[in-house]
Design an enzyme around this catalytic site. Structure first.
Site, PDB file in Angstrom:
ATOM      1  N   GLY A 248      16.511  20.091  -0.132  1.00 44.73           N
ATOM      2  CA  GLY A 248      15.415  18.909  -0.473  1.00 44.73           C
ATOM      3  C   GLY A 248      15.562  18.602  -1.891  1.00 44.73           C
ATOM      4  O   GLY A 248      15.419  17.721  -2.458  1.00 44.73           O
ATOM      5  N   ASP A 249      15.652  19.612  -2.672  1.00 40.19           N
ATOM      6  CA  ASP A 249      15.792  19.498  -4.141  1.00 40.19           C
ATOM      7  C   ASP A 249      17.141  18.949  -4.419  1.00 40.19           C
ATOM      8  O   ASP A 249      17.146  18.146  -5.454  1.00 40.19           O
ATOM      9  CB  ASP A 249      15.651  21.212  -4.963  1.00 40.19           C
ATOM     10  CG  ASP A 249      14.402  21.953  -4.319  1.00 40.19           C
ATOM     11  OD1 ASP A 249      13.525  21.166  -4.066  1.00 40.19           O
ATOM     12  OD2 ASP A 249      14.658  23.207  -4.154  1.00 40.19           O
TER      13      ASP A 249
END
Length: 304
Positions: A248-249
């Site tokens: 996600g990052d």
């Protein structure tokens, strides 16, 4: 310039053993350690995509020194507020199963928080601030709101990658980008979401509530980007998932990196999906080469 904020960084200590026997001596077969924290991950992926950033947040003690030295040695600029207590160590114990022990983290004082606010007050309309992760228990629950209000005063774009109430409270302040996964989106609206089509009405509601761009990831089922102009649905590249940590990052970093270069929302979304998949298919964060190799697999359908 892009600035990332990690309020509760960690030194992640990964220990691999053949088998864990409680109450007895266990010997490792492999160990590794690296900086942890969602904002720090974003800065690392941005650097791999040739985009500079400053990593902000709170660091303390010998563990804080290690994290700062690590980032600096990898060409990432830092401007952390130093705190009195040590930055936490999170232990991940891997055998036939994986066990995590996450520390609470140092006490963050009002003076520490004010020092961080002073740094954010200096940002301008040419900057982007990325707020990612949870708020430490020693800090006010409205910390994100206070920080993004400063962005609004400065005209600074801000990105929020957080869950639940943290995300809800910043929506009226018009974040440039938010990135819940489908589970987090379902939790926001007390429902279960299993497909890109099911994402669309809830993503549109987040835009109505203030978000400028909403990316919702659904792992191998693809991803959806929604803003006022259009809905974009992306296919997910094919590959073997090795670890979802940091995916996600990486999506956030991929979007920001491409948007900084192209100013195209659609192209930024394509890079976002490729970067997230590249990390999922790797041990550790993605490389530029891995991300670029997956780009041709990302096809996007645009709907008005």
């Amino acid at each position: 310039m892009i600035y990332t904020v990690t309020l509760n960084p960690s030194l992640d200590y990964i220990v691999e053993v053949d088998q864990v026997t409680l109450g007895e001596l266990n010997r490792t077969k492999h160990e590794s350690k690296f900086p942890g924290g969602k904002g720090i991950n974003v800065s690392q992926v941005l650097k791999r995509l040739d985009i500079d950033s400053y990593a902000l947040g709170f660091l303390g003690g010998f563990t804080g020194n290690y994290i700062e030295d690590f980032l600096t040695s990898h060409g990432i600029q830092t401007d952390f507020v130093r705190v009195d207590e040590d930055t936490r160590i999170n232990v991940k114990l891997k055998s036939d199963t994986e066990t995590e022990i996450n520390a609470k983290g140092p006490n963050i004082t009002e003076n520490n928080l004010n020092a961080l606010k002073a740094k954010i007050r200096e940002l301008t309309s040419e900057d982007v601030l990325v707020l990612a992760g949870s708020i430490p228990s020693t800090m006010p629950k409205n910390t994100y709101e206070e920080l993004v209000k400063l962005c609004n005063e400065n005209g600074t774009k801000f990105v929020v990658d957080a869950e639940g109430e943290l995300l809800k409270k910043v929506l009226p302040l018009r974040p440039f980008l938010i990135k819940p996964n489908h589970h987090e989106l379902g939790d926001l609206f007390n429902t279960v979401i299993n497909s890109c089509e099911e994402v669309i009405p809830y993503g549109k509601e987040l835009v109505r509530l203030g978000a400028q761009n909403v990316i919702v990831s659904l792992a191998d089922k693809g991803a959806v980007l929604i803003n006022k102009e259009a809905v974009y649905i992306a296919t997910a590249p094919k590959g073997k998932v090795k670890s979802s940590v940091g995916a996600g990052d990486s999506m956030v970093a991929g979007f920001i990196a491409a948007y900084e270069k192209t100013r195209s929302t659609e192209e930024a979304f394509r890079f976002s999906v490729a970067a997230g998949s590249a990390t999922a298919f790797s041990i550790g964060l993605c490389t530029r080469e891995k991300m670029e190799s997956l780009l041709p697999q990302v096809t996007i359908e645009k709907r008005n």
